[in-house]
Design a protein around this motif. Structure first.
Motif, PDB file in Angstrom:
ATOM      1  N   PHE A  13       0.809  -1.210   0.000  1.00 58.71           N
ATOM      2  CA  PHE A  13       0.000   0.000   0.000  1.00 58.71           C
ATOM      3  C   PHE A  13       0.848   1.268   0.000  1.00 58.71           C
ATOM      4  O   PHE A  13       0.359   2.336  -0.303  1.00 58.71           O
ATOM      5  CB  PHE A  13      -0.976   0.003   1.169  1.00 58.71           C
ATOM      6  N   GLN A  14       2.109   1.174   0.320  1.00 61.27           N
ATOM      7  CA  GLN A  14       3.000   2.326   0.295  1.00 61.27           C
ATOM      8  C   GLN A  14       3.908   2.326  -0.926  1.00 61.27           C
ATOM      9  O   GLN A  14       4.773   3.174  -1.056  1.00 61.27           O
ATOM     10  CB  GLN A  14       3.844   2.360   1.564  1.00 61.27           C
ATOM     11  N   CYS A  15       3.709   1.392  -1.842  1.00 59.00           N
ATOM     12  CA  CYS A  15       4.562   1.270  -3.025  1.00 59.00           C
ATOM     13  C   CYS A  15       3.926   1.976  -4.219  1.00 59.00           C
ATOM     14  O   CYS A  15       2.715   1.921  -4.422  1.00 59.00           O
ATOM     15  CB  CYS A  15       4.778  -0.206  -3.355  1.00 59.00           C
ATOM     16  N   ARG A  16       4.753   2.612  -5.022  1.00 61.99           N
ATOM     17  CA  ARG A  16       4.247   3.345  -6.180  1.00 61.99           C
ATOM     18  C   ARG A  16       3.851   2.432  -7.338  1.00 61.99           C
ATOM     19  O   ARG A  16       3.176   2.846  -8.267  1.00 61.99           O
ATOM     20  CB  ARG A  16       5.248   4.389  -6.654  1.00 61.99           C
ATOM     21  N   HIS A  17       4.241   1.169  -7.328  1.00 63.60           N
ATOM     22  CA  HIS A  17       3.938   0.248  -8.415  1.00 63.60           C
ATOM     23  C   HIS A  17       2.587  -0.450  -8.257  1.00 63.60           C
ATOM     24  O   HIS A  17       2.107  -1.074  -9.198  1.00 63.60           O
ATOM     25  CB  HIS A  17       5.037  -0.807  -8.530  1.00 63.60           C
ATOM     26  N   LEU A  18       1.968  -0.353  -7.091  1.00 63.16           N
ATOM     27  CA  LEU A  18       0.673  -0.996  -6.855  1.00 63.16           C
ATOM     28  C   LEU A  18      -0.442  -0.258  -7.584  1.00 63.16           C
ATOM     29  O   LEU A  18      -0.482   0.967  -7.602  1.00 63.16           O
ATOM     30  CB  LEU A  18       0.359  -1.023  -5.355  1.00 63.16           C
ATOM     31  N   PHE A  19      -1.333  -1.019  -8.208  1.00 62.88           N
ATOM     32  CA  PHE A  19      -2.527  -0.411  -8.788  1.00 62.88           C
ATOM     33  C   PHE A  19      -3.711  -1.343  -8.590  1.00 62.88           C
ATOM     34  O   PHE A  19      -3.550  -2.541  -8.385  1.00 62.88           O
ATOM     35  CB  PHE A  19      -2.338  -0.049 -10.268  1.00 62.88           C
ATOM     36  N   VAL A  20      -4.906  -0.766  -8.641  1.00 66.49           N
ATOM     37  CA  VAL A  20      -6.139  -1.517  -8.459  1.00 66.49           C
ATOM     38  C   VAL A  20      -6.777  -1.712  -9.824  1.00 66.49           C
ATOM     39  O   VAL A  20      -6.909  -0.776 -10.598  1.00 66.49           O
ATOM     40  CB  VAL A  20      -7.111  -0.771  -7.514  1.00 66.49           C
ATOM     41  N   THR A  21      -7.190  -2.948 -10.113  1.00 72.48           N
ATOM     42  CA  THR A  21      -7.805  -3.250 -11.405  1.00 72.48           C
ATOM     43  C   THR A  21      -9.318  -3.310 -11.257  1.00 72.48           C
ATOM     44  O   THR A  21      -9.855  -3.281 -10.154  1.00 72.48           O
ATOM     45  CB  THR A  21      -7.294  -4.606 -11.942  1.00 72.48           C
ATOM     46  N   HIS A  22     -10.005  -3.409 -12.375  1.00 72.04           N
ATOM     47  CA  HIS A  22     -11.459  -3.541 -12.359  1.00 72.04           C
ATOM     48  C   HIS A  22     -11.892  -4.995 -12.479  1.00 72.04           C
ATOM     49  O   HIS A  22     -13.081  -5.292 -12.468  1.00 72.04           O
ATOM     50  CB  HIS A  22     -12.079  -2.721 -13.491  1.00 72.04           C
ATOM     51  N   ASP A  23     -10.930  -5.889 -12.599  1.00 73.49           N
ATOM     52  CA  ASP A  23     -11.217  -7.312 -12.663  1.00 73.49           C
ATOM     53  C   ASP A  23     -11.459  -7.833 -11.253  1.00 73.49           C
ATOM     54  O   ASP A  23     -10.571  -7.784 -10.407  1.00 73.49           O
ATOM     55  CB  ASP A  23     -10.022  -8.036 -13.291  1.00 73.49           C
ATOM     56  N   LYS A  24     -12.658  -8.336 -10.964  1.00 71.17           N
ATOM     57  CA  LYS A  24     -12.984  -8.720  -9.591  1.00 71.17           C
ATOM     58  C   LYS A  24     -12.233  -9.971  -9.145  1.00 71.17           C
ATOM     59  O   LYS A  24     -12.088 -10.199  -7.955  1.00 71.17           O
ATOM     60  CB  LYS A  24     -14.480  -8.913  -9.414  1.00 71.17           C
ATOM     61  N   ASN A  25     -11.740 -10.776 -10.060  1.00 70.15           N
ATOM     62  CA  ASN A  25     -10.974 -11.963  -9.696  1.00 70.15           C
ATOM     63  C   ASN A  25      -9.491 -11.673  -9.495  1.00 70.15           C
ATOM     64  O   ASN A  25      -8.805 -12.417  -8.807  1.00 70.15           O
ATOM     65  CB  ASN A  25     -11.130 -13.056 -10.754  1.00 70.15           C
ATOM     66  N   ARG A  26      -9.009 -10.640 -10.138  1.00 70.77           N
ATOM     67  CA  ARG A  26      -7.598 -10.231  -9.998  1.00 70.77           C
ATOM     68  C   ARG A  26      -7.576  -8.743  -9.666  1.00 70.77           C
ATOM     69  O   ARG A  26      -7.357  -7.902 -10.516  1.00 70.77           O
ATOM     70  CB  ARG A  26      -6.835 -10.526 -11.284  1.00 70.77           C
ATOM     71  N   ARG A  27      -7.796  -8.425  -8.400  1.00 68.43           N
ATOM     72  CA  ARG A  27      -8.026  -7.056  -7.949  1.00 68.43           C
ATOM     73  C   ARG A  27      -6.754  -6.205  -7.895  1.00 68.43           C
ATOM     74  O   ARG A  27      -6.779  -5.019  -8.127  1.00 68.43           O
ATOM     75  CB  ARG A  27      -8.675  -7.098  -6.566  1.00 68.43           C
ATOM     76  N   TRP A  28      -5.604  -6.804  -7.577  1.00 64.02           N
ATOM     77  CA  TRP A  28      -4.372  -6.032  -7.360  1.00 64.02           C
ATOM     78  C   TRP A  28      -3.383  -6.266  -8.491  1.00 64.02           C
ATOM     79  O   TRP A  28      -3.290  -7.353  -9.031  1.00 64.02           O
ATOM     80  CB  TRP A  28      -3.715  -6.446  -6.046  1.00 64.02           C
ATOM     81  N   GLY A  29      -2.600  -5.229  -8.815  1.00 65.31           N
ATOM     82  CA  GLY A  29      -1.590  -5.362  -9.854  1.00 65.31           C
ATOM     83  C   GLY A  29      -0.301  -4.684  -9.470  1.00 65.31           C
ATOM     84  O   GLY A  29      -0.265  -3.815  -8.600  1.00 65.31           O
ATOM     85  N   CYS A  30       0.768  -5.102 -10.122  1.00 63.78           N
ATOM     86  CA  CYS A  30       2.084  -4.507  -9.902  1.00 63.78           C
ATOM     87  C   CYS A  30       2.619  -4.035 -11.247  1.00 63.78           C
ATOM     88  O   CYS A  30       2.785  -4.833 -12.173  1.00 63.78           O
ATOM     89  CB  CYS A  30       3.036  -5.534  -9.287  1.00 63.78           C
ATOM     90  N   ARG A  31       2.876  -2.743 -11.365  1.00 58.94           N
ATOM     91  CA  ARG A  31       3.387  -2.190 -12.620  1.00 58.94           C
ATOM     92  C   ARG A  31       4.826  -2.626 -12.881  1.00 58.94           C
ATOM     93  O   ARG A  31       5.219  -2.800 -14.024  1.00 58.94           O
ATOM     94  CB  ARG A  31       3.323  -0.665 -12.589  1.00 58.94           C
TER      95      ARG A  31
END
Length: 73
Positions: A11-29
């Motif tokens: 949650f403190q990392c700049r590479h984290l993003f939230v997706t709109h896919d309900k099965n794969r909610r979190w992403g890493c850039r």
């Protein structure tokens, strides 16, 4: 790394993003993947080590983006 540390680091990392896919909610850039669990937990379970690509979302130096020389006008 405990679960609380993994959550806090993502949650403190700049590479984290939230997706709109309900099965794969979190992403890493940085690593380029989406997952149902936080990316730090995926990295920990895969490699057995903390995420080495963590970069703080919050800038330490607030004046880093201001020009030091010249005029703005």
């Amino acid at each position: 790394m405990t679960e609380i540390e993994a959550d806090k680091s993502c949650f403190q990392c700049r590479h984290l993003f939230v997706t709109h896919d309900k099965n794969r909610r979190w992403g890493c850039r940085k690593f380029g993947f989406k997952s149902g669990i936080l990316p730090a937990r995926v990295v920990l379970s895969t490699s057995g080590m903390k995420c080495a690509s963590f970069q703080s979302r919050f800038s330490v130096n607030k004046t880093a983006n201001v020009r030091s020389k010249g005029r703005f006008a």
